[in-house]
Design a protein around this motif. Structure first.
Motif, PDB file in Angstrom:
ATOM      1  N   VAL A 244      -8.965   1.499 -16.069  1.00  0.00           N
ATOM      2  CA  VAL A 244      -8.476   1.614 -14.701  1.00  0.00           C
ATOM      3  C   VAL A 244      -7.651   2.890 -14.526  1.00  0.00           C
ATOM      4  O   VAL A 244      -7.727   3.574 -13.505  1.00  0.00           O
ATOM      5  N   GLU A 245      -6.866   3.198 -15.585  1.00  0.00           N
ATOM      6  CA  GLU A 245      -6.035   4.405 -15.483  1.00  0.00           C
ATOM      7  C   GLU A 245      -6.915   5.636 -15.303  1.00  0.00           C
ATOM      8  O   GLU A 245      -6.620   6.517 -14.500  1.00  0.00           O
ATOM      9  N   GLN A 246      -7.994   5.675 -16.073  1.00  0.00           N
ATOM     10  CA  GLN A 246      -8.856   6.853 -15.956  1.00  0.00           C
ATOM     11  C   GLN A 246      -9.454   6.943 -14.556  1.00  0.00           C
ATOM     12  O   GLN A 246      -9.546   7.999 -13.964  1.00  0.00           O
ATOM     13  N   GLN A 247      -9.874   5.791 -14.030  1.00  0.00           N
ATOM     14  CA  GLN A 247     -10.472   5.798 -12.702  1.00  0.00           C
ATOM     15  C   GLN A 247      -9.458   6.279 -11.664  1.00  0.00           C
ATOM     16  O   GLN A 247      -9.770   7.119 -10.824  1.00  0.00           O
ATOM     17  N   ALA A 248      -8.230   5.736 -11.739  1.00  0.00           N
ATOM     18  CA  ALA A 248      -7.212   6.124 -10.752  1.00  0.00           C
ATOM     19  C   ALA A 248      -6.892   7.606 -10.867  1.00  0.00           C
ATOM     20  O   ALA A 248      -6.825   8.329  -9.868  1.00  0.00           O
TER      21      ALA A 248
ATOM     22  N   THR B  59      -8.692   9.980 -12.093  1.00  0.00           N
ATOM     23  CA  THR B  59      -9.823  10.819 -11.711  1.00  0.00           C
ATOM     24  C   THR B  59      -9.963  10.915 -10.200  1.00  0.00           C
ATOM     25  O   THR B  59     -10.114  12.010  -9.644  1.00  0.00           O
ATOM     26  N   THR B  60      -9.915   9.784  -9.509  1.00  0.00           N
ATOM     27  CA  THR B  60     -10.116   9.827  -8.063  1.00  0.00           C
ATOM     28  C   THR B  60      -8.953  10.534  -7.388  1.00  0.00           C
ATOM     29  O   THR B  60      -9.139  11.228  -6.387  1.00  0.00           O
ATOM     30  N   ASN B  61      -7.764  10.396  -7.936  1.00  0.00           N
ATOM     31  CA  ASN B  61      -6.617  11.097  -7.398  1.00  0.00           C
ATOM     32  C   ASN B  61      -6.814  12.611  -7.484  1.00  0.00           C
ATOM     33  O   ASN B  61      -6.612  13.354  -6.531  1.00  0.00           O
ATOM     34  N   PHE B  62      -7.229  13.069  -8.674  1.00  0.00           N
ATOM     35  CA  PHE B  62      -7.484  14.491  -8.891  1.00  0.00           C
ATOM     36  C   PHE B  62      -8.565  14.986  -7.932  1.00  0.00           C
ATOM     37  O   PHE B  62      -8.461  16.069  -7.357  1.00  0.00           O
ATOM     38  N   ALA B  63      -9.585  14.149  -7.730  1.00  0.00           N
ATOM     39  CA  ALA B  63     -10.675  14.541  -6.837  1.00  0.00           C
ATOM     40  C   ALA B  63     -10.156  14.744  -5.424  1.00  0.00           C
ATOM     41  O   ALA B  63     -10.542  15.694  -4.735  1.00  0.00           O
ATOM     42  N   MET B  64      -9.268  13.892  -4.978  1.00  0.00           N
ATOM     43  CA  MET B  64      -8.736  14.031  -3.615  1.00  0.00           C
ATOM     44  C   MET B  64      -7.911  15.296  -3.494  1.00  0.00           C
ATOM     45  O   MET B  64      -8.033  16.024  -2.514  1.00  0.00           O
TER      46      MET B  64
ATOM     47  N   TRP C 198       3.494   2.307  -0.605  1.00  0.00           N
ATOM     48  CA  TRP C 198       4.455   1.540  -1.400  1.00  0.00           C
ATOM     49  C   TRP C 198       4.151   0.040  -1.333  1.00  0.00           C
ATOM     50  O   TRP C 198       4.188  -0.655  -2.337  1.00  0.00           O
ATOM     51  N   CYS C 199       3.831  -0.428  -0.112  1.00  0.00           N
ATOM     52  CA  CYS C 199       3.494  -1.841   0.031  1.00  0.00           C
ATOM     53  C   CYS C 199       2.286  -2.208  -0.821  1.00  0.00           C
ATOM     54  O   CYS C 199       2.252  -3.257  -1.471  1.00  0.00           O
ATOM     55  N   ALA C 200       1.306  -1.336  -0.833  1.00  0.00           N
ATOM     56  CA  ALA C 200       0.107  -1.620  -1.629  1.00  0.00           C
ATOM     57  C   ALA C 200       0.477  -1.687  -3.095  1.00  0.00           C
ATOM     58  O   ALA C 200       0.028  -2.564  -3.839  1.00  0.00           O
ATOM     59  N   GLU C 201       1.310  -0.733  -3.519  1.00  0.00           N
ATOM     60  CA  GLU C 201       1.652  -0.686  -4.947  1.00  0.00           C
ATOM     61  C   GLU C 201       2.478  -1.896  -5.341  1.00  0.00           C
ATOM     62  O   GLU C 201       2.415  -2.361  -6.480  1.00  0.00           O
ATOM     63  N   THR C 202       3.321  -2.398  -4.402  1.00  0.00           N
ATOM     64  CA  THR C 202       4.139  -3.560  -4.740  1.00  0.00           C
ATOM     65  C   THR C 202       3.504  -4.853  -4.233  1.00  0.00           C
ATOM     66  O   THR C 202       4.150  -5.874  -4.162  1.00  0.00           O
TER      67      THR C 202
ATOM     68  N   TYR D 104      -6.441  -4.302  -1.165  1.00  0.00           N
ATOM     69  CA  TYR D 104      -5.622  -3.247  -1.758  1.00  0.00           C
ATOM     70  C   TYR D 104      -4.361  -3.779  -2.419  1.00  0.00           C
ATOM     71  O   TYR D 104      -3.567  -3.012  -2.937  1.00  0.00           O
ATOM     72  N   THR D 105      -4.159  -5.067  -2.356  1.00  0.00           N
ATOM     73  CA  THR D 105      -2.913  -5.593  -2.916  1.00  0.00           C
ATOM     74  C   THR D 105      -3.171  -6.424  -4.156  1.00  0.00           C
ATOM     75  O   THR D 105      -2.404  -7.287  -4.513  1.00  0.00           O
ATOM     76  N   THR D 106      -4.255  -6.149  -4.850  1.00  0.00           N
ATOM     77  CA  THR D 106      -4.507  -6.847  -6.108  1.00  0.00           C
ATOM     78  C   THR D 106      -4.549  -5.870  -7.264  1.00  0.00           C
ATOM     79  O   THR D 106      -5.143  -6.128  -8.292  1.00  0.00           O
ATOM     80  N   GLY D 107      -3.940  -4.716  -7.059  1.00  0.00           N
ATOM     81  CA  GLY D 107      -3.907  -3.755  -8.161  1.00  0.00           C
ATOM     82  C   GLY D 107      -4.752  -2.522  -7.922  1.00  0.00           C
ATOM     83  O   GLY D 107      -4.541  -1.488  -8.539  1.00  0.00           O
ATOM     84  N   HIS D 108      -5.702  -2.631  -7.012  1.00  0.00           N
ATOM     85  CA  HIS D 108      -6.595  -1.496  -6.789  1.00  0.00           C
ATOM     86  C   HIS D 108      -6.076  -0.696  -5.605  1.00  0.00           C
ATOM     87  O   HIS D 108      -6.492  -0.891  -4.469  1.00  0.00           O
ATOM     88  N   VAL D 109      -5.109   0.192  -5.883  1.00  0.00           N
ATOM     89  CA  VAL D 109      -4.429   0.893  -4.791  1.00  0.00           C
ATOM     90  C   VAL D 109      -4.954   2.293  -4.564  1.00  0.00           C
ATOM     91  O   VAL D 109      -4.479   2.983  -3.671  1.00  0.00           O
ATOM     92  N   THR D 110      -5.906   2.736  -5.382  1.00  0.00           N
ATOM     93  CA  THR D 110      -6.249   4.159  -5.320  1.00  0.00           C
ATOM     94  C   THR D 110      -6.783   4.570  -3.941  1.00  0.00           C
ATOM     95  O   THR D 110      -6.513   5.673  -3.471  1.00  0.00           O
ATOM     96  N   PHE D 111      -7.515   3.696  -3.297  1.00  0.00           N
ATOM     97  CA  PHE D 111      -8.048   4.079  -1.989  1.00  0.00           C
ATOM     98  C   PHE D 111      -6.912   4.398  -1.023  1.00  0.00           C
ATOM     99  O   PHE D 111      -6.917   5.405  -0.329  1.00  0.00           O
ATOM    100  N   VAL D 112      -5.912   3.498  -0.999  1.00  0.00           N
ATOM    101  CA  VAL D 112      -4.778   3.711  -0.094  1.00  0.00           C
ATOM    102  C   VAL D 112      -4.015   4.970  -0.480  1.00  0.00           C
ATOM    103  O   VAL D 112      -3.644   5.798   0.361  1.00  0.00           O
ATOM    104  N   GLU D 113      -3.778   5.136  -1.781  1.00  0.00           N
ATOM    105  CA  GLU D 113      -3.028   6.314  -2.230  1.00  0.00           C
ATOM    106  C   GLU D 113      -3.749   7.593  -1.849  1.00  0.00           C
ATOM    107  O   GLU D 113      -3.153   8.547  -1.331  1.00  0.00           O
ATOM    108  N   ASN D 114      -5.051   7.644  -2.114  1.00  0.00           N
ATOM    109  CA  ASN D 114      -5.799   8.870  -1.832  1.00  0.00           C
ATOM    110  C   ASN D 114      -5.895   9.125  -0.338  1.00  0.00           C
ATOM    111  O   ASN D 114      -5.805  10.265   0.122  1.00  0.00           O
TER     112      ASN D 114
END
Lengths: 565, 256, 365
Positions: free
Chosen positions: B35-39, B41-46, B106-110, B220-230
């Motif tokens: 998951v870390e790699q996916q997050a 990677t997509t962050n870097f892509a954005m 922040w809400c998504a992350e928490t 987005y509130t089950t751990g998969h926050v990358t979409f919201v973050e990006n």
């Protein structure tokens, strides 16, 4: 097996294409059109760019036919103007820019890095669809009467003085440009984030370095072309005056914006080809590339310097003398890394063990023709001689030498080199060597006379020319016929080989590189277990140990079988 | 130097097979090792994508720089035509929307689902407010015939008294015709730059709409926050572009 | 070029020209540019030969049959440095040499005679100061520096004379210049080399280089009766320029006598040299080019005067050395006869015909 080849195929009577591979994984058109698999997308690209290559080639044929005679007699001058414009647009945006990156790059980069796919598979598929839409728009343009501004869309000609399809062509290029941006973006992210354990930057194959450098150019340069096209579209429809001197605008602004992309574009086109050459020369001399670090850094240097030389296309357009000094100097600097590569490849041959299979023939052709093309670039970067040579056939010859003699040869080298990996089958060696030689001869006949024509002063984009230029033009057209044959042959025999080629096995070239350690064609996920990279790139000693280990294992197995039986 | 953890995957066939490992959530694409790699990677892509956007806007900024340098008086006079009240309001609206977007991340992350939905809705609404204000401004320009190419009029510059509102505020002197003609270039840049910006806003708002639906379903509130973050990164970028546009277009020499 | 024996040089040039690898060298700069061209060709040939030799030799010496085991070599910093520094050095030599030639081509000497050229789709119009007009041809004298002031009426064109080795873009909205000195009488190609639309390949013509006597004859035969400056004078009157630009003490505009080449203080601060480009801009975009001490009230003439008209006005102003001249433009019944002590920049073409009296119909306003 002749000692003059390194090809090592499995026993043809028992060898089979592996039953499970990325081609057989799923069937049906939708499974291909909705795939995320980088290898399938690479093949989709291969089919589309081949299609557009032959359209561009047919247009080239028409150009050369018209130029057989000094008069504009084969077709109306307007038609000729449309033909050379479409030839440029199709060849540059629909063939050269995506050729190696979108086919070979897409297919190989994840495998070379030990990854299961590119970082963003959906973006990869989107990139292909954008390309197809761009291509369809270009076809629409051709059917609905073409465009005759030249591929350079010079304003104010393109904004106020033609009534042909500038808008649809501009839109096509805009969309195809985004295809390019997404491909480059995908590559950069993959190379940064998805290398397998042990794969440091300096253990990557030089093919990957070359694509990294080209991707930087794609990502940073193409958006500027996009905005330039938007501005031309607005000027053409609304009449805003941004390039119109009567309204205070400046037509030279368009030139700057356009060439800011279009110069790096030529490095986008050539760098991936240089990556192919590194792989091919290394394999067919059984040696690591001489000066790996120098070749890697020279790719990045070309990318960086390439951004700062654009106004060398504008030396006689009224830029100041001081601007000329800056851009001419930087152009000299950008020429040096290319020279470094040529010498490094040459010295890779030194004390190697060289064989002359088809990819190597194309690579040799590349080295000779790219050297000529690159050196003629120096004539043009030198502002004094550029005054006489610019806007003539010298320029046409120069860029065809680097693009066709260089890039296209490299593309063919790569296609032949990795054909066994992609399809599982070998291409027929003898006829392909013949095709390579025919292409080389045809190419020289076609384009070398054009250097002379340019020095004599024959301008480019002329449908009619003074009669004293005819002899050289006839030579050139004759060469083009031969060249056409040279390009047609691979299509025929490669298609033939899909059914009748010899089974290649994993590593017919005895090459290093992760792609040669997996089956041909590869599995959809490339690797069953993610590899760990524990050796340098082009490590032929590692390969030998590998072969020995495999040999020992097989002997071991044979012994066990024998002892049991 | 390796960016991937050395997790070894078995042959990942169908998604539907329940794994039971924590490191194999359903949203982990199977070409990523973790998951870390996916997050990551997509962050870097954005970030890289935003860099291409900077280059895209860069062409327009270049044109602006050059023409403002050449035709400064025309740019000053034309910029007086912009309504600084609406411009400031829009700046405030966008900055607030960036704040609500950051709160949403922040809400998504928490894992605060209702908080996330609220923040996304606020951002959505603020975005619409921005576009609404832009529509008001654009319609003003249309009324005054300040749209390049569509019966463009230099009346307000050759004869400032004919435009009482602006004249009251700035008391501009009448401008010679040849310089007044160059105001059309200013307005072209105004429409091109704010229009391109507005186009990016519209795309962002559309994606926000999609995100609100998915957020309500708990995506987005089950751990998969990358979409919201990006997406947050994209939204902040659009905000920053406006922060450059505002002074360049609205605040040219206001004190003259 | 001075280091090569003239005999060899002549032989080389003749051979090349006869084998049609080269256009004739018909200008002073041509041999200089050709020398650089030969140098780059030589360096390229040597470089190419080295690469081909090395590749061939290595292929023969180290092919698999002969050299079955490859020896892994990492690289050699010394070699890398060598083939970086030597090419870079050579390229820098070319850079400097080329830049010098470039500067030479685009810096006209002070005594160059000026000819205006307007490019339009799809013809070249040349305007000589003596009033001769040509389409798709240019007559020039041998042995005199000639400067061309180029502009386009529509799209980009490019004025190219291969035999002279000069080429320059003609751009809409701005003057560009190039100069040359022809060395051999004859007729040479003129091409438009910037794609400009349908008849781009028909936008060609002749450069006719004449001996000084033939040139004088041609000037006499082809004059339209009025010099460019006289046409400009008429336009000056008909556009009412002299309503403000007269020598009266209460004049609303600065006097234009001797303004060409002068350093003008601008109302916006700074100074500017009043050259052709300035004069053109001052006519078309006056509010940015106001002389200090005057109000920005000059109307723009954009759209009211063609490029040829602007050229005529510029030429008139260039030749203006007395306010008397300006006063005279208000008097339309007779213009002063020529030869009234008018100083001009550059040599006036000889044999200028007597001006025809202006008819009453062509009056200002």
């Amino acid at each position: 097996m002749s000692t003059n080849t390194i090809v090592s195929l499995p026993d043809q009577s028992t060898a089979r294409i592996p039953k499970t591979n990325f081609i057989t994984k799923e069937n049906g058109l939708l499974s291909w059109l909705l795939t995320g698999d980088h290898k399938r997308i690479a093949i989709l690209y291969l089919i589309s760019i081949t299609f557009f290559f032959f359209i561009g080639g047919a247009l080239a044929g028409l150009i050369r036919l018209e130029l057989l005679t000094p008069q504009s007699d084969l077709m109306a001058t307007d038609t000729y103007n449309k033909v050379f414009t479409m030839h440029g647009v199709v060849m540059i945006f629909l063939f050269l820019v995506p050729s190696v990156p979108a086919t070979l790059g897409n297919f190989l980069i994840p495998i070379m890095l030990g990854a299961k796919d590119l970082a963003l598979p959906k973006i990869n598929l989107l990139s292909w669809y954008l390309y197809v839409v761009g291509g369809i728009l270009v076809l629409y343009t051709m059917i609905s009467g073409g465009v005759d501004t030249g591929w350079t869309f010079t304003t104010p000609l393109s904004t106020h003085y033609v009534n042909t399809n500038v808008m649809s062509t501009g839109l096509a290029v805009f969309i195809a440009g985004f295809s390019s941006i997404f491909t480059g973006l995908n590559f950069i992210v993959t190379i940064h984030k998805m290398r397998c354990p042990g794969m440091t930057w300096f253990r990557m194959p030089l093919f990957v370095w070359a694509h990294y450098a080209a991707s930087i150019l794609m990502v940073l340069g193409t958006p500027v072309l996009a905005i330039a096209i938007v501005l031309v579209a607005l000027e053409r429809t609304v009449g805003i005056g941004v390039f119109d001197p009567t309204k205070g605008g400046d037509p030279l602004l368009f030139q700057h914006l356009f060439w800011f992309y279009s110069h790096p574009a030529v490095y986008i086109m050539i760098l991936p080809g240089m990556g192919v050459i590194s792989e091919v020369i290394s394999t067919f001399s059984r040696k690591r590339v001489f000066g790996y670090t120098a070749v890697a850094f020279s790719s990045v240097a070309i990318a960086v310097f390439g951004f700062f030389v654009w106004a060398h296309h504008m030396f006689i357009m009224g830029i100041s003398n001081y601007a000329m000094l800056v851009f001419s100097l930087l152009t000299m600097l950008v020429a040096v890394p290319s020279a470094i590569k040529i010498f490094n490849w040459t010295f890779t041959l030194y004390k190697g063990s060289i064989t002359f299979e088809t990819p190597m023939l194309y690579a040799f052709g590349f080295m000779g023709l790219f050297t000529i093309g690159g050196l003629t670039g120096v004539f043009l970067g030198t502002s004094g001689t550029d005054i006489h040579l610019t806007e003539t056939y010298f320029i046409v010859a120069h860029f065809h030498f680097v693009m066709v003699g260089g890039m296209l040869m490299a593309f063919l080298a790569g296609i032949h080199f990795w054909w066994p990996k992609i399809t599982g089958r070998m291409y027929p060696e003898k006829i392909s060597q013949l095709a390579a030689v025919v292409t080389f001869i045809g190419f020289n006949f076609t384009f070398f006379p054009q250097f002379i024509l340019g020095t004599l002063g024959m301008p480019r984009r002329y449908a009619a020319y003074p009669p004293e230029f005819q002899v050289l033009n006839v030579f050139s057209t004759a060469g083009a016929t031969i060249l056409g044959v040279g390009y047609l042959l691979p299509v025929l025999y490669l298609t033939w080989s899909l059914k009748y080629g010899e089974i290649a096995g994993n590593n017919p070239w005895q090459a290093t590189g992760l792609e040669w350690q997996i089956q041909s064609p590869p599995l959809t996920e490339n690797f069953t277990t993610i590899p760990i990279m524990d050796h340098e790139a082009y490590d032929y000693e590692w390969l030998e140990n590998q072969t020995l280990t495999n040999q020992n294992l097989e002997n071991q197995k044979a012994k066990e079988v024998a002892s049991v039986g | 130097m390796s960016d991937s953890t050395a997790t070894v995957n078995g042959a990942p066939e169908a998604h539907g097979i329940p794994h039971g490992h924590e490191e194999h959530p359903a949203y982990l694409r199977h070409h990523f090792a973790s998951v870390e790699q996916q997050a990551d990677t997509t962050n870097f892509a954005m970030w890289l994508f935003l860099l291409t956007e900077i280059m895209f806007f860069g062409g327009l900024f270049t044109a602006y720089l050059i023409y403002r340098n050449w035709y400064y008086p025309a740019f000053v006079a034309a910029s007086h035509q912009l309504n600084i009240f609406w411009g400031t309001a829009n700046t405030g609206v966008l900055i607030s929307s960036s704040f609500t977007m950051a709160m949403g991340v922040w809400c998504a992350e928490t894992r605060r689902k209702s908080g996330l939905v609220l923040c996304l809705v606020l951002t959505f609404v603020l975005g619409l407010v921005f576009l609404g204000i832009k529509t008001i401004e654009y319609s003003e320009k249309v009324e005054k015939h300040h749209v390049p190419g569509f019966h463009y009029s230099v009346q307000a510059f050759t004869n400032p008294a004919s435009d009482p509102e602006t004249y009251k505020e700035y008391k501009d002197k009448p401008m010679p015709l040849d310089m007044a003609r160059h105001t059309e270039l200013y307005f072209f840049l105004y429409f091109a730059m704010t229009g391109m910006h507005a186009l990016h806003m519209i795309i962002g708002i559309a994606i926000l709409g999609f995100m609100i639906f998915r957020a309500r379903a708990g995506a987005y509130t089950t751990g998969h926050v990358t979409f919201v973050e990006n997406f947050g990164l994209y939204w902040h970028f659009v905000d920053i572009v406006w922060i450059f546009l505002f002074p360049l277009l609205y605040l040219i020499s206001r004190h003259q | 070029m001075d280091h090569i024996s003239p005999t060899i040089w002549q032989f080389l040039v003749k051979w090349m020209t006869n084998f049609a690898l080269f256009p004739p060298e018909a200008s002073k700069i041509a041999p200089q540019m050709d020398a650089l061209y030969f140098f780059i060709t030589l360096v390229s040939l040597i470089g190419l030969t080295i690469v081909i030799l090395l590749v061939t030799t290595f292929s023969l010496l180290y092919n698999k049959a002969r050299h079955p085991k490859a020896i892994q070599i990492e690289g050699s910093t010394l070699l890398e440095a060598t083939w970086t520094i030597i090419p870079l050095g050579l390229f820098l030599v070319m850079f400097v040499w080329g830049s010098l030639i470039y500067f030479r081509v685009f810096t006209p000497p002070a005594n160059a005679m000026n000819i205006y050229v307007v490019g339009k789709q799809w013809m070249w119009k040349a305007e000589h100061p003596g009033g001769q007009h040509e389409i798709n041809s240019l007559h020039i004298p041998v042995g005199r520096p000639v400067q061309l002031t180029l502009i386009s009426q529509d799209v980009f064109h490019s004025f190219s004379i291969p035999a002279f080795r000069v080429k320059r873009e003609a751009i809409p909205g701005r003057y560009t210049t190039v100069w040359f000195e022809a060395t051999t009488p004859g007729t040479y190609h003129l091409f438009c080399t910037q794609y400009c639309g349908t008849n781009h390949s028909a936008m060609i013509g002749d450069i006719v280089v004449l001996t000084p006597e033939d040139y004088k004859k041609w000037l006499n035969e082809s004059t339209s009766g009025n010099s460019l400056a006289q046409n400009g004078e008429r336009l000056f009157a008909s556009l009412s320029c002299n309503a403000c630009h007269n020598a009266r003490p209460d004049a609303r505009g600065p006097s234009l006598a001797n303004v060409y080449g002068a350093k003008l203080p601008l109302a916006s601060g700074g100074t500017v040299i009043a050259d052709d480009a300035y004069l053109r801009e001052a006519i078309l975009n006056p509010s940015q080019h106001v002389t200090q001490g005057y109000a920005p009230i000059m109307p723009t003439y954009q759209g009211q005067v063609s490029e040829e008209g602007v050229i005529a006005l510029v030429e008139f102003i260039k030749n203006l050395d007395s306010d008397y001249r300006i006063q005279q433009t208000t008097n339309t019944t007779d213009l002063l006869p020529e030869g009234e002590g008018k100083a001009t920049t550059g040599e006036k073409p000889a044999g200028q015909a007597q001006p025809k009296p202006v008819s009453k119909g062509m009056v200002k306003q």
